[in-house]
Design a protein around this motif. Structure first.
Motif, PDB file in Angstrom:
ATOM      1  N   HIS A 179       1.280  -0.619  -0.157  1.00 18.99           N
ATOM      2  CA  HIS A 179      -0.052  -0.152   0.118  1.00 18.99           C
ATOM      3  C   HIS A 179       1.223   1.173  -0.308  1.00 18.99           C
ATOM      4  O   HIS A 179       2.029   0.792   0.521  1.00 18.99           O
ATOM      5  N   ASP A 180       0.703   2.653  -0.333  1.00 18.19           N
ATOM      6  CA  ASP A 180       1.755   3.744  -0.731  1.00 18.19           C
ATOM      7  C   ASP A 180       0.518   4.520   0.064  1.00 18.19           C
ATOM      8  O   ASP A 180      -0.160   5.077  -0.880  1.00 18.19           O
ATOM      9  N   LEU A 181       0.920   4.725   0.941  1.00 17.74           N
ATOM     10  CA  LEU A 181      -0.416   6.279   1.321  1.00 17.74           C
ATOM     11  C   LEU A 181      -0.038   7.277   0.932  1.00 17.74           C
ATOM     12  O   LEU A 181      -0.536   7.986   1.739  1.00 17.74           O
ATOM     13  N   ARG A 182       0.727   7.476   0.081  1.00 16.52           N
ATOM     14  CA  ARG A 182       0.421   8.997  -0.521  1.00 16.52           C
ATOM     15  C   ARG A 182      -0.522   9.207  -1.295  1.00 16.52           C
ATOM     16  O   ARG A 182      -0.856  10.194  -1.937  1.00 16.52           O
ATOM     17  N   LYS A 183      -1.216   8.145  -1.670  1.00 22.17           N
ATOM     18  CA  LYS A 183      -2.487   7.566  -2.202  1.00 22.17           C
ATOM     19  C   LYS A 183      -3.298   7.941  -1.606  1.00 22.17           C
ATOM     20  O   LYS A 183      -4.579   7.676  -2.103  1.00 22.17           O
ATOM     21  N   SER A 184      -3.666   6.808  -0.785  1.00 25.57           N
ATOM     22  CA  SER A 184      -4.650   6.049  -0.333  1.00 25.57           C
ATOM     23  C   SER A 184      -4.388   5.246   1.071  1.00 25.57           C
ATOM     24  O   SER A 184      -3.034   5.129   1.169  1.00 25.57           O
ATOM     25  N   PHE A 185      -5.419   5.176   1.822  1.00 28.94           N
ATOM     26  CA  PHE A 185      -5.106   4.995   3.435  1.00 28.94           C
ATOM     27  C   PHE A 185      -6.275   3.792   3.480  1.00 28.94           C
ATOM     28  O   PHE A 185      -7.529   3.500   2.478  1.00 28.94           O
ATOM     29  N   PRO A 186      -5.433   2.451   4.111  1.00 27.38           N
ATOM     30  CA  PRO A 186      -6.184   1.512   4.165  1.00 27.38           C
ATOM     31  C   PRO A 186      -7.618   1.739   4.827  1.00 27.38           C
ATOM     32  O   PRO A 186      -8.278   2.093   5.790  1.00 27.38           O
ATOM     33  N   PRO A 187      -8.673   0.705   3.919  1.00 31.44           N
ATOM     34  CA  PRO A 187      -9.800   0.991   4.488  1.00 31.44           C
ATOM     35  C   PRO A 187      -9.834  -0.537   5.754  1.00 31.44           C
ATOM     36  O   PRO A 187      -9.202  -0.576   5.929  1.00 31.44           O
ATOM     37  N   GLY A 188     -10.975  -0.005   6.395  1.00 34.72           N
ATOM     38  CA  GLY A 188     -11.005  -0.319   7.982  1.00 34.72           C
ATOM     39  C   GLY A 188     -11.800   0.567   8.293  1.00 34.72           C
ATOM     40  O   GLY A 188     -11.046   1.706   9.148  1.00 34.72           O
ATOM     41  N   GLY A 189     -11.882   0.021   9.987  1.00 35.43           N
ATOM     42  CA  GLY A 189     -12.252   0.838  11.605  1.00 35.43           C
ATOM     43  C   GLY A 189     -11.619  -0.289  12.166  1.00 35.43           C
ATOM     44  O   GLY A 189     -11.321  -1.412  12.156  1.00 35.43           O
ATOM     45  N   PHE A 190     -10.428   0.059  13.217  1.00 31.22           N
ATOM     46  CA  PHE A 190      -9.511  -0.126  14.082  1.00 31.22           C
ATOM     47  C   PHE A 190      -9.349   0.005  15.303  1.00 31.22           C
ATOM     48  O   PHE A 190      -9.432   1.201  15.364  1.00 31.22           O
ATOM     49  N   ASP A 191      -8.868  -0.556  16.290  1.00 36.73           N
ATOM     50  CA  ASP A 191      -8.915  -0.561  17.684  1.00 36.73           C
ATOM     51  C   ASP A 191      -7.352  -0.274  18.506  1.00 36.73           C
ATOM     52  O   ASP A 191      -7.435   0.139  19.042  1.00 36.73           O
TER      53      ASP A 191
END
Length: 208
Positions: A93-105
């Protein structure tokens, strides 16, 4: 510098490192999360995978993201070989382009530094918004350079944890800074050498 440059750089960094049978987790993660109930975690810039494997061993379900395909492939293989493949999802995953989906603890970002353009404040703000109520964002940055670091710029400045928190600019009615300090530790490099280093530790909890 473009995405291809960044991928080639980080693939080269991890390809040059010897493969560890079970890479060690970061000390700031284990001291912060030991004893807390498991949930869903996101490891940003998972690297060798020590944090993701440790969390999975504590019964967390982990999404581990890195720009390097070498790092991601190694982690997926390690998780499978240690019987943790059902708890670790390793994704490039390239964080410059997008962010991993979902909700996290839990979302952790250990030493998310790069010689390439990266709007870290935006990435960390996205991480804070991806937390569920009660979830924590753990950001651990370098406060000094180890002798084996890829960045030996003598003029580099390391923002304090409070400066990082200010840059994220979160509403204190929703997010609370639980920790912001600069502890020291003895670090071990990829070839076994040791040195005292400083960490900048920021822990933010989503309270609502």
């Amino acid at each position: 510098m473009n995405t291809t440059d960044a991928v080639e750089f980080w693939d080269g960094v991890y390809a040059a490192r010897p493969e560890a049978n079970y890479p060690q987790p970061n000390a700031r993660l284990t001291e912060t999360m030991t004893g807390l109930p498991p949930g869903d975690a996101l490891d940003l810039g998972c690297g060798d995978g020590g944090d993701a494997l440790w969390l999975a061993g504590q019964e967390w379900h982990v999404t581990a993201a890195d720009i390097s395909a070498v790092a991601v492939e190694r982690l997926a293989a390690l998780a499978s070989s240690h019987g943790l493949g059902d708890r670790v999802i390793a994704v490039r995953h390239d964080l410059r382009k997008s962010f991993p989906p979902g909700g996290f603890d839990l979302i952790c970002a250990h030493y998310l530094h790069t010689p390439f353009d990266l709007d870290r404040a935006t990435v960390l703000r996205s991480a804070a918004y991806a937390l569920r109520a009660g979830g924590r964002l753990l950001v651990v940055d370098h406060g000094s350079a180890a002798p084996w670091s890829w960045n030996q710029d003598p003029d580099i400045r390391y923002p304090s944890p409070r400066e990082v928190a200010a840059g994220i600019n979160l509403d204190p009615a929703t997010w609370t800074v639980e920790r912001a300090d600069t502890p020291h530790r003895i670090a071990t490099g990829p070839d076994g050498q040791t040195a005292e280093v400083t960490d900048h530790v920021l822990l933010i909890r989503r309270t609502a």
